[in-house]
Design a protein around this motif. Structure first.
Motif, mmCIF file in Angstrom:
data_model
loop_
_atom_site.group_PDB
_atom_site.id
_atom_site.type_symbol
_atom_site.label_atom_id
_atom_site.label_comp_id
_atom_site.label_asym_id
_atom_site.label_seq_id
_atom_site.Cartn_x
_atom_site.Cartn_y
_atom_site.Cartn_z
ATOM 1 N N HIS A 146 0.827 -1.208 0.000
ATOM 2 C CA HIS A 146 0.000 0.000 0.000
ATOM 3 C C HIS A 146 0.862 1.259 0.000
ATOM 4 N N ALA A 182 -6.307 1.912 -4.439
ATOM 5 C CA ALA A 182 -5.621 1.935 -3.144
ATOM 6 C C ALA A 182 -5.689 3.328 -2.531
ATOM 7 N N SER A 213 -6.780 -2.101 -1.835
ATOM 8 C CA SER A 213 -5.831 -1.975 -0.729
ATOM 9 C C SER A 213 -6.003 -0.592 -0.113
#
Length: 433
Positions: A146, A182, A213
């Motif tokens: 991440h 993400a 994520s």
């Protein structure tokens, strides 16, 4: 013998994308370090569930360039906000900002509410001070990835003594399986401030599995109060991996209100670190599982401060062949005298093939404290159903009333009436009613 780890990202590609996007050197270095850490670290160990069996191969492709706000709400999200009162709102579609607006009144008070990439350019020193400081890059392979790939997200900064009465809202929509999904939410509430933040996550139906994520970091300074509400409604082929974490100073408080309404496999960890004396954390989570979903949800409070308090309530409803592992962890560290930690996890199963497991855990290293837990896993109470039916209510309607009563302690705490109605609708959709 060393096992070679194949990552869904290449170091040189991450570095080049960061440079092409004009990101500062410190952020490029942070992203590159995330890739290096991901090569060394293991996946997190989930309680009674093997995440390594999930399809984590597609994190999407990082995009280059940042699109300016269109200042027009997409039709897909227009129904989620009051069109007359959406001045404090950010909408991102495929990690690009489509709409962003903050009221002049809040701007004049020094409030910052913008996409995270803009915040890096315009408030770099402030972002650098807090980014990845609550959810560390080196915790496991997912947090490392991440930190390397985060794409989109928001930055909310509330100056000292500023109290905001109107909730600030963001909406994240993913319509393709090629772009990295993400988003990173970063909130800083300075001393004696007050704010409510609400977000929604949506994704379409994809031909192949996409990994979401997500990370949310919340820093609650002395005397500040933060209310954080989030609803995740991702599609069947989206795997949801989410970390939420807050660090609370003296007499600060955070209230988490979480709706886990996904249709794909999901894992989340919501953690409050009660660093300061008199700090407070209140977590309320509801989850509804259907189909063959595998769900693993953890709520956790770690007490360091004296007279700190934590409350955790989780309600999960499982139908068909869905499986849920619900973990509640209260940790009271040595020196956290007069701390009080309470937790409750309850799982309601609507099918003989549904599975639920509630795991309450107390870890106490101090004597002068209060701590307690309650957990239950079971089927719908037939006595309640028969009682309602005896009053002329059909079995189907009686079951609905029992389920809604089971979820009510969380749903009624949603800070926006419109969000309450949305969550009610999502519960009905997931229950097939």
């Amino acid at each position: 013998m060393t096992t070679q780890i194949v990552l869904p990202v290449e170091l040189d590609a991450v570095r080049q994308t960061s440079v092409n996007n004009g990101e500062p050197a410190w952020l490029t270095e942070s992203r590159v370090n995330g890739v290096k850490l991901a090569q060394e670290l293991e996946l997190p160990k989930l309680e009674k569930m093997k995440i390594e069996r999930w399809d984590l191969s597609n994190f999407g492709q990082q995009r280059e360039g940042y699109a300016a706000s269109a200042q027009q709400l997409p039709e897909s999200v227009a129904s989620l906000v009051d069109l007359k009162e959406h001045s404090n709102l950010i909408v991102q579609v495929n990690s690009r900002t489509q709409f962003a607006q903050l009221s002049p009144e809040l701007t004049a008070k020094g409030v910052i509410f913008t996409d995270l990439e803009t915040a890096v350019r315009e408030h770099g020193d402030l972002v650098q001070k807090y980014l990845h400081q609550a959810v560390k890059s080196d915790e496991n392979r997912l947090t490392a990835l991440h930190s390397a790939l985060w794409n989109g997200g928001v930055f909310l900064y509330v100056p000292r003594n500023v109290e905001i009465d109107i909730p600030l809202q963001s909406i994240f929509v993913q319509e393709d399986d090629k772009t990295t999904f993400a988003p990173h939410v970063l909130i800083v509430a300075e001393a004696n401030s007050r704010v409510t933040y609400v977000d929604n996550y949506f994704s379409g139906q994809f031909d192949k599995t996409l990994v979401h994520s997500g990370v949310a970091e919340v820093f609650v300074q002395a005397g500040a109060k933060v209310q954080f509400a989030t609803v995740h409604n991702l599609g069947t082929n989206t795997i949801d991996l989410s970390y939420r974490r807050s660090i609370i100073d003296n007499d600060g408080s955070i209230e988490w209100i979480i709706g886990e309404m996904n249709f794909g496999d999901a894992m989340s960890e919501t953690l409050s670190i009660l660093k300061g004396n008199g700090s407070l954390s209140d977590m309320k989570v509801i989850a509804v599982g259907s189909g063959s979903q595998k769900l693993n949800y953890t709520t956790k409070a770690v007490h360091f401060g004296k007279s700190s308090e934590s409350q955790m309530i989780t309600r999960a409803v499982m139908r068909e062949q869905a499986t849920a592992i619900i973990n509640g962890i209260t940790k009271i560290e040595k020196g956290a005298t007069k701390a009080n930690g309470e937790q409750t996890e309850k799982v309601l199963m609507l099918s003989p093939k549904a599975r639920g497991d509630a795991n309450p855990i107390l870890l106490i290293d101090e004597d002068d404290v209060k701590a307690g837990h309650a957990a239950s896993v079971g089927q719908v109470n037939q006595e309640q159903i028969y009682y309602l039916m005896s009053r002329g209510i059909s079995r189907e309607q009686a079951e609905r009333l029992v389920i809604y009563g089971f979820l009510a302690p969380v749903v009624t705490e949603i800070p926006l009436e419109q969000l309450q109605q949305q969550l009610q609708g999502l519960v009905e959709r997931k229950l097939g009613q």
